[in-house]
Design a protein around this motif. Structure first.
Motif, PDB file in Angstrom:
ATOM      1  N   ARG A  13      14.004  14.757 -13.016  1.00 58.91           N
ATOM      2  CA  ARG A  13      13.478  15.971 -12.357  1.00 58.91           C
ATOM      3  C   ARG A  13      12.966  15.670 -10.957  1.00 58.91           C
ATOM      4  N   GLY A  14      12.515  14.428 -10.761  1.00 60.84           N
ATOM      5  CA  GLY A  14      11.979  14.022  -9.466  1.00 60.84           C
ATOM      6  C   GLY A  14      13.045  13.648  -8.444  1.00 60.84           C
ATOM      7  N   GLY A  15      14.309  13.706  -8.833  1.00 58.61           N
ATOM      8  CA  GLY A  15      15.375  13.484  -7.880  1.00 58.61           C
ATOM      9  C   GLY A  15      16.255  12.272  -8.124  1.00 58.61           C
ATOM     10  N   MET A  16      15.923  11.451  -9.108  1.00 59.50           N
ATOM     11  CA  MET A  16      16.799  10.307  -9.406  1.00 59.50           C
ATOM     12  C   MET A  16      18.068  10.800 -10.083  1.00 59.50           C
ATOM     13  N   ASN A  17      19.190  10.112  -9.839  1.00 60.52           N
ATOM     14  CA  ASN A  17      20.390  10.478 -10.565  1.00 60.52           C
ATOM     15  C   ASN A  17      20.223  10.058 -12.032  1.00 60.52           C
ATOM     16  N   CYS A  18      21.142  10.475 -12.873  1.00 62.62           N
ATOM     17  CA  CYS A  18      21.024  10.245 -14.312  1.00 62.62           C
ATOM     18  C   CYS A  18      20.894   8.766 -14.654  1.00 62.62           C
ATOM     19  N   SER A  19      21.690   7.946 -14.038  1.00 63.01           N
ATOM     20  CA  SER A  19      21.680   6.519 -14.316  1.00 63.01           C
ATOM     21  C   SER A  19      20.362   5.877 -13.890  1.00 63.01           C
ATOM     22  N   ALA A  20      19.957   6.141 -12.670  1.00 65.59           N
ATOM     23  CA  ALA A  20      18.714   5.562 -12.150  1.00 65.59           C
ATOM     24  C   ALA A  20      17.508   6.025 -12.959  1.00 65.59           C
ATOM     25  N   PRO A  39      26.881   6.242 -11.878  1.00 60.33           N
ATOM     26  CA  PRO A  39      27.417   7.229 -12.823  1.00 60.33           C
ATOM     27  C   PRO A  39      28.944   7.277 -12.744  1.00 60.33           C
ATOM     28  N   ARG A  40      29.573   7.363 -13.883  1.00 59.22           N
ATOM     29  CA  ARG A  40      31.027   7.476 -14.026  1.00 59.22           C
ATOM     30  C   ARG A  40      31.783   6.223 -13.587  1.00 59.22           C
ATOM     31  N   SER A  41      31.097   5.110 -13.315  1.00 60.34           N
ATOM     32  CA  SER A  41      31.762   3.913 -12.785  1.00 60.34           C
ATOM     33  C   SER A  41      32.546   3.125 -13.828  1.00 60.34           C
ATOM     34  N   ILE A  42      32.286   3.351 -15.100  1.00 60.34           N
ATOM     35  CA  ILE A  42      33.014   2.667 -16.165  1.00 60.34           C
ATOM     36  C   ILE A  42      33.565   3.724 -17.114  1.00 60.34           C
ATOM     37  N   GLY A  44      34.486   6.586 -16.749  1.00 65.03           N
ATOM     38  CA  GLY A  44      34.021   7.943 -16.531  1.00 65.03           C
ATOM     39  C   GLY A  44      32.793   8.316 -17.343  1.00 65.03           C
ATOM     40  N   LYS A  45      32.119   7.313 -17.907  1.00 60.27           N
ATOM     41  CA  LYS A  45      30.955   7.595 -18.755  1.00 60.27           C
ATOM     42  C   LYS A  45      29.793   8.162 -17.947  1.00 60.27           C
ATOM     43  N   CYS A  46      29.025   8.993 -18.626  1.00 59.61           N
ATOM     44  CA  CYS A  46      27.786   9.554 -18.086  1.00 59.61           C
ATOM     45  C   CYS A  46      26.880   8.405 -17.618  1.00 59.61           C
ATOM     46  N   GLY A  47      26.216   8.592 -16.501  1.00 58.42           N
ATOM     47  CA  GLY A  47      25.317   7.570 -15.976  1.00 58.42           C
ATOM     48  C   GLY A  47      24.182   7.229 -16.922  1.00 58.42           C
ATOM     49  N   ALA A  48      23.685   8.221 -17.653  1.00 62.83           N
ATOM     50  CA  ALA A  48      22.609   7.957 -18.614  1.00 62.83           C
ATOM     51  C   ALA A  48      23.092   7.017 -19.712  1.00 62.83           C
ATOM     52  N   LYS A  81      31.709  10.713 -21.862  1.00 57.38           N
ATOM     53  CA  LYS A  81      32.181  10.867 -20.486  1.00 57.38           C
ATOM     54  C   LYS A  81      31.503  12.053 -19.800  1.00 57.38           C
ATOM     55  N   CYS A  82      31.170  11.828 -18.557  1.00 61.97           N
ATOM     56  CA  CYS A  82      30.471  12.830 -17.761  1.00 61.97           C
ATOM     57  C   CYS A  82      31.210  14.168 -17.729  1.00 61.97           C
ATOM     58  N   VAL A  83      32.480  14.135 -17.409  1.00 68.63           N
ATOM     59  CA  VAL A  83      33.234  15.377 -17.265  1.00 68.63           C
ATOM     60  C   VAL A  83      33.241  16.180 -18.571  1.00 68.63           C
ATOM     61  N   GLN A  84      33.322  15.507 -19.690  1.00 68.56           N
ATOM     62  CA  GLN A  84      33.308  16.201 -20.981  1.00 68.56           C
ATOM     63  C   GLN A  84      31.918  16.752 -21.287  1.00 68.56           C
ATOM     64  N   LEU A  85      30.889  15.977 -20.979  1.00 72.69           N
ATOM     65  CA  LEU A  85      29.520  16.438 -21.220  1.00 72.69           C
ATOM     66  C   LEU A  85      29.180  17.630 -20.340  1.00 72.69           C
ATOM     67  N   MET A  86      29.659  17.610 -19.115  1.00 72.10           N
ATOM     68  CA  MET A  86      29.375  18.714 -18.200  1.00 72.10           C
ATOM     69  C   MET A  86      29.985  20.010 -18.726  1.00 72.10           C
TER      70      MET A  86
END
Length: 114
Positions: A13-20, A39-42, A44-48, A81-86
């Motif tokens: 919520r404070g502005g960090m991306n999902c992974s960070a 995020p999505r670097s492996i 296409g997985k979600c950064g979290a 994967k991020c795209v599927q979760l979105m």
């Protein structure tokens, strides 16, 4: 006990991306911390998801632990994967962030020291 889920959600919520957001929260007691994955670097997985998996490995977890994390996450959200979760929940990224941190904490990987 540290509430990793709340910390991760607040980071996001404070502005960090999902992974960070997840990596920072779970890194509170991680002596082997490096840099959060992109995020999505492996695959296409979600950064979290990627941040949780990296933390599990850095904290001495096994590939079986990573697979258990993935099983639990998919049990709730069906995808990694991020795209599927979105598409699945219209991008409820803060929920993915919180759940990833909560799963790792629930697995007993983290060694809480407040």
């Amino acid at each position: 006990m540290i509430d990793y889920e709340t910390i991760a959600r607040n980071n996001h919520r404070g502005g960090m991306n999902c992974s960070a957001a997840v990596y920072d929260a779970l890194g509170l007691n991680n002596p082997n911390m490096t840099d959060p994955p992109f995020p999505r670097s492996i695959e296409g997985k979600c950064g979290a998801v990627l941040a949780a998996e990296q933390t599990i490995r850095e904290m001495g977890g096994t590939e079986a632990d990573v697979e258990e994390f993935e099983r639990r996450f998919k049990e709730k959200y069906k995808h990694l994967k991020c795209v599927q979760l979105m598409g699945f929940l219209n991008g409820k990224c803060n929920d993915f962030v919180g759940e990833a941190a909560a799963i790792v904490a629930d697995m007993g990987i983290m060694k809480d020291e407040e």
